[in-house]
Write a protein that holds these residues in place. Structure first.
Motif, PDB file in Angstrom:
ATOM      1  N   SER A 272       0.863  -1.187   0.000  1.00 39.45           N
ATOM      2  CA  SER A 272       0.000   0.000   0.000  1.00 39.45           C
ATOM      3  C   SER A 272       0.889   1.223   0.000  1.00 39.45           C
ATOM      4  CB  SER A 272      -0.918   0.002   1.224  1.00 39.45           C
ATOM      5  OG  SER A 272      -1.708   1.177   1.255  1.00 39.45           O
ATOM      6  N   ASP A 273       0.678   2.106  -0.952  1.00 38.50           N
ATOM      7  CA  ASP A 273       1.516   3.296  -1.075  1.00 38.50           C
ATOM      8  C   ASP A 273       0.617   4.527  -1.058  1.00 38.50           C
ATOM      9  OD1 ASP A 273       3.335   5.222  -1.547  1.00 38.50           O
ATOM     10  OD2 ASP A 273       4.023   4.471  -3.476  1.00 38.50           O
ATOM     11  N   LEU A 274       0.633   5.245   0.055  1.00 34.21           N
ATOM     12  CA  LEU A 274      -0.192   6.441   0.174  1.00 34.21           C
ATOM     13  C   LEU A 274       0.698   7.655   0.389  1.00 34.21           C
ATOM     14  CD1 LEU A 274      -3.111   5.317   2.518  1.00 34.21           C
ATOM     15  CD2 LEU A 274      -3.260   5.816   0.088  1.00 34.21           C
TER      16      LEU A 274
ATOM     17  N   LEU B  55      -2.633  12.005   1.748  1.00 37.67           N
ATOM     18  CA  LEU B  55      -3.769  11.093   1.906  1.00 37.67           C
ATOM     19  C   LEU B  55      -3.678  10.291   3.200  1.00 37.67           C
ATOM     20  CD1 LEU B  55      -4.088   9.685  -1.741  1.00 37.67           C
ATOM     21  CD2 LEU B  55      -5.344  11.565  -0.700  1.00 37.67           C
ATOM     22  N   LEU B  56      -2.446   9.944   3.600  1.00 37.16           N
ATOM     23  CA  LEU B  56      -2.278   9.125   4.796  1.00 37.16           C
ATOM     24  C   LEU B  56      -2.601   9.891   6.078  1.00 37.16           C
ATOM     25  CD1 LEU B  56      -1.375   6.548   6.225  1.00 37.16           C
ATOM     26  CD2 LEU B  56       0.988   7.382   6.084  1.00 37.16           C
ATOM     27  N   GLU B  57      -2.144  11.126   6.179  1.00 40.39           N
ATOM     28  CA  GLU B  57      -2.329  11.865   7.432  1.00 40.39           C
ATOM     29  C   GLU B  57      -3.804  12.078   7.796  1.00 40.39           C
ATOM     30  OE1 GLU B  57       0.056  15.369   7.596  1.00 40.39           O
ATOM     31  OE2 GLU B  57       1.911  14.236   7.901  1.00 40.39           O
TER      32      GLU B  57
ATOM     33  N   ILE C 291      -5.397  10.874  11.385  1.00 39.04           N
ATOM     34  CA  ILE C 291      -6.096  11.815  12.268  1.00 39.04           C
ATOM     35  C   ILE C 291      -7.523  11.343  12.533  1.00 39.04           C
ATOM     36  CG2 ILE C 291      -7.076  14.146  12.386  1.00 39.04           C
ATOM     37  CD1 ILE C 291      -4.147  14.026  13.093  1.00 39.04           C
ATOM     38  N   ARG C 292      -8.177  10.852  11.495  1.00 41.42           N
ATOM     39  CA  ARG C 292      -9.552  10.375  11.665  1.00 41.42           C
ATOM     40  C   ARG C 292      -9.590   9.203  12.642  1.00 41.42           C
ATOM     41  NH1 ARG C 292     -13.280   6.692   9.649  1.00 41.42           N
ATOM     42  NH2 ARG C 292     -15.394   7.531   9.380  1.00 41.42           N
ATOM     43  N   TYR C 293      -8.678   8.258  12.477  1.00 42.45           N
ATOM     44  CA  TYR C 293      -8.638   7.109  13.382  1.00 42.45           C
ATOM     45  C   TYR C 293      -8.360   7.555  14.817  1.00 42.45           C
ATOM     46  CZ  TYR C 293      -7.397   2.643  15.486  1.00 42.45           C
ATOM     47  OH  TYR C 293      -7.348   1.558  16.307  1.00 42.45           O
TER      48      TYR C 293
END
Length: 217
Positions: free
Chosen positions: A7-9, A13-15, A19-21
């Motif tokens: 998986s390459d984000l 997109l990853l941050e 933050i949501r989690y």
């Protein structure tokens, strides 16, 4: 080790996912906040008191925690305050980041990859984009074209968006594919690596490769 699908984000997109989690699972996330200092109890494994500043009000306050993780890059104030040894390789040249919208699905159908070096021997390469790296951002229609100038030309590099777009099209190699520039930034490559990643219960990110944003001067 169990094989898995990679998986390459990109960071953009990853941050938001992290933050949501975090916010949905009881973590408190503070924005507009600056780290000022840390102080540990008598032992390295004891609790840490971190002093931070609210950038909107200017007020300072303290946070007590069992662990502290510094992920604030090569100019890390956390690294500085716990005095971790660093290996530094500054001044490794200028690079131009050109974010591009272009559907390259057909070109990568049989050679899918996240990172492509582009070199064109014998081609009349412009000084501002002598060689390049094409980095996938969103498969397969958004890409980062990273252009490296010819050695010794860093201070003279001031290409227009039209010149950058022309170079993008040359890297793509297919004039039938529409391309649109979404953003451009200049940065200097400065590489810093921590020789150790923790001191007691204070940890830092091991690889501190840093892109220093150019100010346009």
């Amino acid at each position: 080790m169990v094989p898995c699908v990679p998986s390459d984000l990109p960071q953009t997109l990853l941050e938001p996912l992290l933050i949501r989690y975090a916010t949905l699972n009881g973590f408190k996330c503070r924005w507009n906040t600056t780290f000022l200092s840390l102080q540990r109890d008598s032992t390295d494994s004891g609790p840490t008191t971190t002093t931070v500043q609210d950038d909107l009000t200017g007020q300072t306050y303290q946070i007590r925690s069992k662990f502290l993780f510094g992920a604030d890059g090569a100019r890390s104030r956390v690294v500085e305050q716990i005095d971790l040894p660093l290996r530094v390789k500054p001044g490794q040249g200028l690079a131009l980041n050109v974010l591009v919208k272009a559907d390259l699905t057909r070109l990568v159908e049989n050679r899918k990859g996240n990172l492509h070096w582009i070199m064109q021997p014998g081609h009349d390469n412009p000084d501002f984009g002598w060689i390049g790296i094409v980095r996938m951002v969103k498969p397969w229609h958004e890409w980062m074209f990273i252009m490296f100038p010819k050695a010794g030309m860093e201070l003279k590099v001031r290409p227009s968006n039209e010149e950058l777009l022309q170079r993008v099209k040359e890297f793509i190699g297919d004039d039938s594919i529409p391309a649109e520039i979404l953003g451009v930034s200049r940065w200097y490559i400065n590489e810093t690596v921590a020789e150790q990643y923790s001191r007691g219960n204070v940890y830092v990110h091991g690889s501190l490769v840093r892109k220093i944003q150019a100010n346009g001067n």
